[in-house]
Design an enzyme around this catalytic site. Sequence first.
Site, PDB file in Angstrom:
ATOM      1  N   GLU A   8      44.695  45.164 -53.395  1.00  0.00           N
ATOM      2  CA  GLU A   8      44.972  43.930 -54.126  1.00  0.00           C
ATOM      3  C   GLU A   8      45.758  42.938 -53.266  1.00  0.00           C
ATOM      4  O   GLU A   8      45.488  41.735 -53.285  1.00  0.00           O
ATOM      5  CB  GLU A   8      45.772  44.247 -55.400  1.00  0.00           C
ATOM      6  N   SER A  64      33.827  84.105 -49.541  1.00  0.00           N
ATOM      7  CA  SER A  64      34.838  84.384 -50.571  1.00  0.00           C
ATOM      8  C   SER A  64      35.096  83.162 -51.435  1.00  0.00           C
ATOM      9  O   SER A  64      35.191  83.257 -52.660  1.00  0.00           O
ATOM     10  CB  SER A  64      36.142  84.845 -49.908  1.00  0.00           C
TER      11      SER A  64
END
Length: 346
Positions: free
Chosen positions: A55, A298
């Site tokens: 902004e 895993s």
Amino acid sequence: MTTNKDTEYMRLALDLAWKGIGSVEPNPAVGCVIVKNGKIIGKGFHKKFGGSHAEINALKSCKQSSAGATMYVTLEPCCHYGKTPPCTNAIIKAGIKKIAAATKDPTKKVNGKGFKILKKAGMKVITGICQNEAQILNAPFLKFAGTKKPWVIIKWAQSADGFLARTDKKRWITNSKSRKDAHKLRRKVQAILVGINTVLADNPMLTARPDTGRQPLRVVLDSRLKIPLDCNLIKTAKKMPVCIFTTIDKAKIKQKGVKIVKTGKYKGKINLKTVLAELGKRNIQQLLVEGGEKIITSFLKQNLADEIIIYTSNENLDKKGKVKASQIMKKIYKLYSHRKHKGKKI
């Protein structure tokens, strides 16, 4: 009610926001477009961690007064002091009349407070334009805000015929462009994780190169604490910390920069969910898993991967060079995004 023009401006803001990926983390990537009398008068994005927000950059770029303009921003403006002042203050001071935000910032410091401040100042606030795209853009940031668990990225390279590594003298499966992109990925995350077998086999540094001043935490899963004290990770721990997860009681390595964390077991191995929870406590928003077949499998078996990135070579490996991937990985990776590098990204 939103219009096609609203969507057009927000998509431009999203395009700008993507430019910050890899430089702003762990902050969210944000883009901003300012429109007045049907014309774009300013635009900007969050360029780097610690720098001005989107902004502010957009307001600075305006060649005319922003009073009465509409601001299109991909995330709710911040309303608190951090590394920079609140964006809400600057927006109010600039005389913006209307705010269009793609999605809310769910962090405790914001979480709708920015919108309330802007509404109280007399601005019209609308939300939800391109919301899905905005949430995809900042998925790791949003996940961490909601769960305090890292966004887990699994990365590997494989040959054209689907193998993960080679045992011959040639080290690399993929090319220099793939490796450059992988280092860009390392700069984006806050931690890189491998298993002890990778440390013993490759003696890696696990750093992002070139060094831009921010290096990820190096994480090793080492249940029996077999890590050599003369390996690169331990030798460089004073400058770039290392966190080792183990199942051994009273495990100690008297080396500055090395943190030993005792964890429980899951099916005889280090409990990965505990590892992720501990990394979350250390504000690790994105974790890159660069381990071998066992570590990757895993994570996949336990459904802990949020994103998978695969670098694929054009080359097939000969029989002597092949190390087979697990069948689980071959099946699962097809469900995720598949990035190929054949000289260039596609």
